[in-house]
Design a protein around this motif. Structure first.
Motif, PDB file in Angstrom:
ATOM      1  N   GLU A 172       0.882  -0.992   0.386  1.00 41.40           N
ATOM      2  CA  GLU A 172      -0.041   0.075  -0.259  1.00 41.40           C
ATOM      3  C   GLU A 172       0.922   1.319  -0.391  1.00 41.40           C
ATOM      4  O   GLU A 172       0.205   1.709   0.852  1.00 41.40           O
ATOM      5  CB  GLU A 172      -1.073  -0.028   1.067  1.00 41.40           C
ATOM      6  N   ILE A 173       1.643   1.618  -0.797  1.00 42.18           N
ATOM      7  CA  ILE A 173       2.848   2.378  -0.293  1.00 42.18           C
ATOM      8  C   ILE A 173       2.466   3.779  -1.339  1.00 42.18           C
ATOM      9  O   ILE A 173       3.236   4.839  -1.017  1.00 42.18           O
ATOM     10  CB  ILE A 173       4.209   2.046  -1.449  1.00 42.18           C
ATOM     11  N   THR A 174       1.462   3.646  -2.038  1.00 48.29           N
ATOM     12  CA  THR A 174       0.077   5.062  -2.501  1.00 48.29           C
ATOM     13  C   THR A 174      -0.472   5.453  -1.690  1.00 48.29           C
ATOM     14  O   THR A 174      -0.957   6.320  -1.608  1.00 48.29           O
ATOM     15  CB  THR A 174       0.341   5.719  -3.855  1.00 48.29           C
ATOM     16  N   SER A 175      -1.102   4.240  -0.437  1.00 52.27           N
ATOM     17  CA  SER A 175      -2.439   4.924   0.072  1.00 52.27           C
ATOM     18  C   SER A 175      -2.032   6.232   1.172  1.00 52.27           C
ATOM     19  O   SER A 175      -2.912   6.837   1.075  1.00 52.27           O
ATOM     20  CB  SER A 175      -3.397   3.614   0.722  1.00 52.27           C
ATOM     21  N   ALA A 176      -1.303   6.107   1.929  1.00 53.44           N
ATOM     22  CA  ALA A 176      -1.131   7.254   2.290  1.00 53.44           C
ATOM     23  C   ALA A 176      -0.483   9.452   1.579  1.00 53.44           C
ATOM     24  O   ALA A 176      -0.985   9.510   2.731  1.00 53.44           O
ATOM     25  CB  ALA A 176       0.341   7.070   4.141  1.00 53.44           C
ATOM     26  N   LEU A 177      -0.246   8.460   0.713  1.00 54.32           N
ATOM     27  CA  LEU A 177       0.198   9.972  -0.110  1.00 54.32           C
ATOM     28  C   LEU A 177      -0.737  10.247  -0.997  1.00 54.32           C
ATOM     29  O   LEU A 177      -2.041  10.306  -1.326  1.00 54.32           O
ATOM     30  CB  LEU A 177       0.927   9.454  -1.303  1.00 54.32           C
ATOM     31  N   ASP A 178      -0.765  12.114  -0.787  1.00 53.65           N
ATOM     32  CA  ASP A 178      -1.704  12.815  -1.535  1.00 53.65           C
ATOM     33  C   ASP A 178      -1.644  12.093  -3.298  1.00 53.65           C
ATOM     34  O   ASP A 178      -0.971  11.994  -3.734  1.00 53.65           O
ATOM     35  CB  ASP A 178      -1.006  14.421  -1.838  1.00 53.65           C
ATOM     36  N   VAL A 179      -2.560  12.163  -3.490  1.00 56.34           N
ATOM     37  CA  VAL A 179      -3.586  11.984  -4.852  1.00 56.34           C
ATOM     38  C   VAL A 179      -2.289  12.561  -6.229  1.00 56.34           C
ATOM     39  O   VAL A 179      -2.098  12.339  -6.682  1.00 56.34           O
ATOM     40  CB  VAL A 179      -4.831  11.847  -5.085  1.00 56.34           C
ATOM     41  N   SER A 180      -2.641  13.733  -6.018  1.00 55.56           N
ATOM     42  CA  SER A 180      -1.137  14.516  -6.844  1.00 55.56           C
ATOM     43  C   SER A 180      -0.483  14.006  -7.271  1.00 55.56           C
ATOM     44  O   SER A 180       0.692  13.879  -7.841  1.00 55.56           O
ATOM     45  CB  SER A 180      -0.787  15.796  -6.504  1.00 55.56           C
ATOM     46  N   ILE A 181       0.380  12.848  -6.133  1.00 56.93           N
ATOM     47  CA  ILE A 181       1.753  12.254  -6.055  1.00 56.93           C
ATOM     48  C   ILE A 181       1.634  11.024  -6.548  1.00 56.93           C
ATOM     49  O   ILE A 181       2.531  10.824  -5.882  1.00 56.93           O
ATOM     50  CB  ILE A 181       2.861  13.023  -4.669  1.00 56.93           C
ATOM     51  N   GLN A 182       0.394  10.547  -5.844  1.00 58.65           N
ATOM     52  CA  GLN A 182       0.447   9.299  -6.228  1.00 58.65           C
ATOM     53  C   GLN A 182       0.927   8.649  -7.464  1.00 58.65           C
ATOM     54  O   GLN A 182       1.405   8.012  -7.928  1.00 58.65           O
ATOM     55  CB  GLN A 182      -0.986   8.317  -6.226  1.00 58.65           C
ATOM     56  N   ALA A 208      -7.238   0.228  -9.465  1.00 64.62           N
ATOM     57  CA  ALA A 208      -6.648   1.256 -10.424  1.00 64.62           C
ATOM     58  C   ALA A 208      -5.632   0.830 -10.254  1.00 64.62           C
ATOM     59  O   ALA A 208      -4.637   1.874 -11.229  1.00 64.62           O
ATOM     60  CB  ALA A 208      -7.228   2.475 -10.204  1.00 64.62           C
ATOM     61  N   VAL A 209      -4.850   1.336  -9.133  1.00 61.17           N
ATOM     62  CA  VAL A 209      -3.328   1.537  -8.932  1.00 61.17           C
ATOM     63  C   VAL A 209      -2.748   0.310  -9.493  1.00 61.17           C
ATOM     64  O   VAL A 209      -2.232   0.065  -9.934  1.00 61.17           O
ATOM     65  CB  VAL A 209      -3.064   1.849  -7.383  1.00 61.17           C
ATOM     66  N   VAL A 210      -3.364  -0.920  -8.781  1.00 61.32           N
ATOM     67  CA  VAL A 210      -2.437  -2.689  -9.138  1.00 61.32           C
ATOM     68  C   VAL A 210      -2.123  -2.614 -10.835  1.00 61.32           C
ATOM     69  O   VAL A 210      -1.890  -2.981 -11.209  1.00 61.32           O
ATOM     70  CB  VAL A 210      -3.852  -3.815  -8.201  1.00 61.32           C
ATOM     71  N   ARG A 211      -3.941  -2.014 -11.607  1.00 62.14           N
ATOM     72  CA  ARG A 211      -4.058  -2.902 -12.804  1.00 62.14           C
ATOM     73  C   ARG A 211      -1.855  -1.736 -13.414  1.00 62.14           C
ATOM     74  O   ARG A 211      -2.068  -1.942 -14.578  1.00 62.14           O
ATOM     75  CB  ARG A 211      -5.142  -2.546 -13.461  1.00 62.14           C
ATOM     76  N   TYR A 212      -2.117  -0.461 -12.970  1.00 67.53           N
ATOM     77  CA  TYR A 212      -1.148   0.375 -14.111  1.00 67.53           C
ATOM     78  C   TYR A 212       0.850  -0.347 -13.880  1.00 67.53           C
ATOM     79  O   TYR A 212       1.440  -0.320 -14.825  1.00 67.53           O
ATOM     80  CB  TYR A 212      -0.926   1.640 -12.908  1.00 67.53           C
ATOM     81  N   VAL A 213       0.491  -1.412 -12.696  1.00 70.33           N
ATOM     82  CA  VAL A 213       2.116  -1.816 -12.503  1.00 70.33           C
ATOM     83  C   VAL A 213       2.226  -3.521 -12.584  1.00 70.33           C
ATOM     84  O   VAL A 213       3.642  -3.691 -12.638  1.00 70.33           O
ATOM     85  CB  VAL A 213       3.258  -1.601 -10.976  1.00 70.33           C
TER      86      VAL A 213
END
Length: 334
Positions: A172-182, A208-213
């Motif tokens: 979950e390395i992007t879940s705590a980040l602002d949407v603008s920098i995810q 949506a995040v998983v499908r990207y990587v």
């Protein structure tokens, strides 16, 4: 590059009536040099499986193998699996500089064997790693409190890479980040994986995040894998109703509504999630399933018969009695 494999892995906490089986008989393979996206809602067991892999939680049963050899975590030895945690604000020691945090993970062999040479070699390696994740080398002298959330997560990635791991686990390395920098962090992960040919288990609740990587996608529900296959196949032709729910809930370009368009899928949103301490008999998803006994009275077998026992004979190894019956072999190398 190395293959990471889970064989019948279970993790249990507590005893008696309040015992919790967070991970229940999971079989999962992360192919060498590939990214497996592990997706599921909070409480599904994703992070517990990750913690078992890196030795932070002891499996109750089953085996975790790296290149066919059971993993053994011993103090003082190189850790072949490295984990990047969810919260970049708590994963770094605020009393240590960025450079010291990264250098702590650099193998002692870096340098020419003398203390001064080792110090210089580690300093150069820290600078290289910072530049690899898109940060200036002079950030090595900064403390975590002087960095943004995105910069801290980049440092955490550099620290994981410093140990020269065989497999990276990103929880979950992007879940705590602002949407603008995810997006920038996801781009970094994808570029590093391709450049370094890393094997990676990428965990998220956001499809949506998983499908990207991801090259492959595994869907987890109440401690079990309910669907697994190549990302393109799972996203293009999902078999399990829970996977369909996750896809329906994922925001798409040009849309703002998160309400499932299919009225049958609203059954899922209205039903109460199962108690993980007392999972349902039969199919664990049946209390929320839009094609199960909740809406189809002729499907009472979902209440009593576990679909995981025959999952390997279904498309995407789907744990659903009503998934496609044709077996499709999943290629684990591309």
């Amino acid at each position: 590059m190395s293959e990471l494999r889970f064989e019948g892995v279970s993790v249990r906490f507590g005893t008696g009536s309040r015992a919790l089986t967070a991970v229940d008989g999971v079989d999962l393979t992360v192919p060498s040099g590939q990214v497996v996206g592990l997706v599921g809602e909070s409480g599904s067991g994703k992070s517990t499986l990750a913690r078992a892999a890196v030795g932070l939680t002891e499996p109750s049963s089953g085996r975790i193998l790296l290149e066919g050899v059971p993993l053994k975590h011993r103090a003082g030895q190189r850790r072949p699996l490295q984990m990047v945690f969810q919260d970049p604000y708590s994963s770094l020691d605020p009393r240590m500089t960025v450079g010291d945090s990264i250098a702590e993970s650099v193998p002692r062999s870096v340098g020419n064997g003398r203390r001064r040479g080792q110090h210089r070699g580690r300093r150069e390696e820290v600078a290289r790693l910072l530049e690899l994740v898109g940060l200036d080398a002079d950030r090595a002298l900064a403390y975590p409190g002087a960095l943004s959330g995105g910069q801290r997560q980049r440092v955490a990635i550099a620290r994981a890479l410093a140990g020269k791991p065989d497999v990276i686990i990103a929880d979950e390395i992007t879940s705590a980040l602002d949407v603008s920098i995810q997006g920038t962090v996801l781009n970094l992960v994808r570029e590093l994986q391709r450049e370094l040919h890393l094997s990676m288990l990428f965990i998220s609740h956001n499809l949506a995040v998983v499908r990207y990587v991801s090259d492959f996608i595994a869907v987890m529900y109440l401690g079990r894998i309910v669907e697994f296959g190549p990302a393109r196949d799972v996203l293009g032709n999902p078999q399990h109703p829970y996977t369909k729910e996750l896809l329906a809930a994922a925001p798409r370009r040009g849309t703002t509504a998160l309400q499932p368009p299919d009225p049958a899928l609203r059954v899922v949103a209205d039903a109460e999630p199962a108690d993980p301490h007392h999972p349902p008999a039969g199919c664990r998803f049946h209390p929320r399933c839009p094609i199960g006994p909740l809406v189809r009275t002729d499907r009472e077998h979902c209440l009593t018969t576990d679909p995981t026992t025959e999952a390997q004979h279904r498309l995407h190894s789907t744990a659903c009695h009503h998934a496609a019956g044709a077996l499709q072999t999943v290629e684990l190398s591309q």
